[in-house]
Write a protein that holds these residues in place. Sequence first.
Motif, PDB file in Angstrom:
ATOM      1  N   HIS A 100       0.845  -1.187   0.000  1.00 43.02           N
ATOM      2  CA  HIS A 100       0.000   0.000   0.000  1.00 43.02           C
ATOM      3  C   HIS A 100       0.885   1.243   0.000  1.00 43.02           C
ATOM      4  O   HIS A 100       2.108   1.145   0.094  1.00 43.02           O
ATOM      5  CB  HIS A 100      -0.921   0.011   1.225  1.00 43.02           C
ATOM      6  N   LYS A 101       0.243   2.404  -0.108  1.00 44.65           N
ATOM      7  CA  LYS A 101       0.964   3.674  -0.006  1.00 44.65           C
ATOM      8  C   LYS A 101       0.051   4.696   0.655  1.00 44.65           C
ATOM      9  O   LYS A 101      -1.144   4.435   0.853  1.00 44.65           O
ATOM     10  CB  LYS A 101       1.445   4.156  -1.373  1.00 44.65           C
ATOM     11  N   HIS A 102       0.637   5.848   1.004  1.00 44.26           N
ATOM     12  CA  HIS A 102      -0.102   6.917   1.682  1.00 44.26           C
ATOM     13  C   HIS A 102       0.126   8.241   0.957  1.00 44.26           C
ATOM     14  O   HIS A 102       1.058   8.370   0.174  1.00 44.26           O
ATOM     15  CB  HIS A 102       0.372   7.068   3.131  1.00 44.26           C
ATOM     16  N   ALA A 123      -4.086   1.583  -2.721  1.00 45.31           N
ATOM     17  CA  ALA A 123      -3.514   0.357  -3.267  1.00 45.31           C
ATOM     18  C   ALA A 123      -2.337   0.766  -4.161  1.00 45.31           C
ATOM     19  O   ALA A 123      -2.223   1.930  -4.553  1.00 45.31           O
ATOM     20  CB  ALA A 123      -4.573  -0.391  -4.064  1.00 45.31           C
ATOM     21  N   PRO A 124      -1.474  -0.178  -4.513  1.00 45.28           N
ATOM     22  CA  PRO A 124      -0.336   0.156  -5.380  1.00 45.28           C
ATOM     23  C   PRO A 124      -0.739   0.828  -6.690  1.00 45.28           C
ATOM     24  O   PRO A 124       0.000   1.665  -7.207  1.00 45.28           O
ATOM     25  CB  PRO A 124       0.327  -1.205  -5.641  1.00 45.28           C
ATOM     26  N   ASP A 125      -1.937   0.514  -7.215  1.00 51.46           N
ATOM     27  CA  ASP A 125      -2.372   1.121  -8.482  1.00 51.46           C
ATOM     28  C   ASP A 125      -2.986   2.511  -8.295  1.00 51.46           C
ATOM     29  O   ASP A 125      -3.435   3.132  -9.252  1.00 51.46           O
ATOM     30  CB  ASP A 125      -3.352   0.201  -9.209  1.00 51.46           C
ATOM     31  N   GLY A 126      -3.040   3.002  -7.053  1.00 54.06           N
ATOM     32  CA  GLY A 126      -3.572   4.333  -6.778  1.00 54.06           C
ATOM     33  C   GLY A 126      -5.031   4.357  -6.357  1.00 54.06           C
ATOM     34  O   GLY A 126      -5.564   5.418  -6.023  1.00 54.06           O
ATOM     35  N   LEU A 175       5.190   6.069  -1.730  1.00 54.93           N
ATOM     36  CA  LEU A 175       6.063   4.912  -1.916  1.00 54.93           C
ATOM     37  C   LEU A 175       5.294   3.647  -1.523  1.00 54.93           C
ATOM     38  O   LEU A 175       4.855   3.513  -0.371  1.00 54.93           O
ATOM     39  CB  LEU A 175       7.328   5.033  -1.056  1.00 54.93           C
ATOM     40  N   VAL A 176       5.111   2.731  -2.452  1.00 54.48           N
ATOM     41  CA  VAL A 176       4.429   1.472  -2.155  1.00 54.48           C
ATOM     42  C   VAL A 176       5.337   0.654  -1.241  1.00 54.48           C
ATOM     43  O   VAL A 176       6.526   0.473  -1.526  1.00 54.48           O
ATOM     44  CB  VAL A 176       4.098   0.691  -3.448  1.00 54.48           C
ATOM     45  N   HIS A 177       4.762   0.191  -0.137  1.00 51.24           N
ATOM     46  CA  HIS A 177       5.541  -0.560   0.847  1.00 51.24           C
ATOM     47  C   HIS A 177       4.640  -1.581   1.539  1.00 51.24           C
ATOM     48  O   HIS A 177       3.421  -1.539   1.408  1.00 51.24           O
ATOM     49  CB  HIS A 177       6.176   0.385   1.878  1.00 51.24           C
TER      50      HIS A 177
END
Length: 131
Positions: A55-57, A118-121, A93-95
């Motif tokens: 995921h990312k923020h 999610a990683p795809d935004g 940053l996806v982590h």
Amino acid sequence: MARLAIARHTKLSDVPREAGAPPTASLAALTASGGSNEVSAVRQIAPGGEDGPPHKHDCDEIVVVVEGHVDVEAGDETVTLGAGDALLVPADLVHRMRTTHGDAQWLIISRSERRFFAPDGTAIPLPDWAH
């Protein structure tokens, strides 16, 4: 009037568990619902062998390990943090967090109103503990 908010040390075995609940516990005494308008500190506790979802923020977050070891994966890089270590995870940053070395406990410090993606935004609804 401003009030102090306290988040006490907790062990995984002390956290009430509901049937079917994920093994990772997120304890959010220091978030907007706890009276913090600008910053949040969420304590996460996980048994060994847990993989958090990628995921990312929309803001930076700081991870501080309290007990055990946590692997933080971002792209092709993995950093292992031990008790007392801290890491800055930049916005967007996806982590993911993994507890491959046994039970662990860490703090996530960020802006109070951070959002999850999610990683795809695609926006991910805020979990209850994030409010």
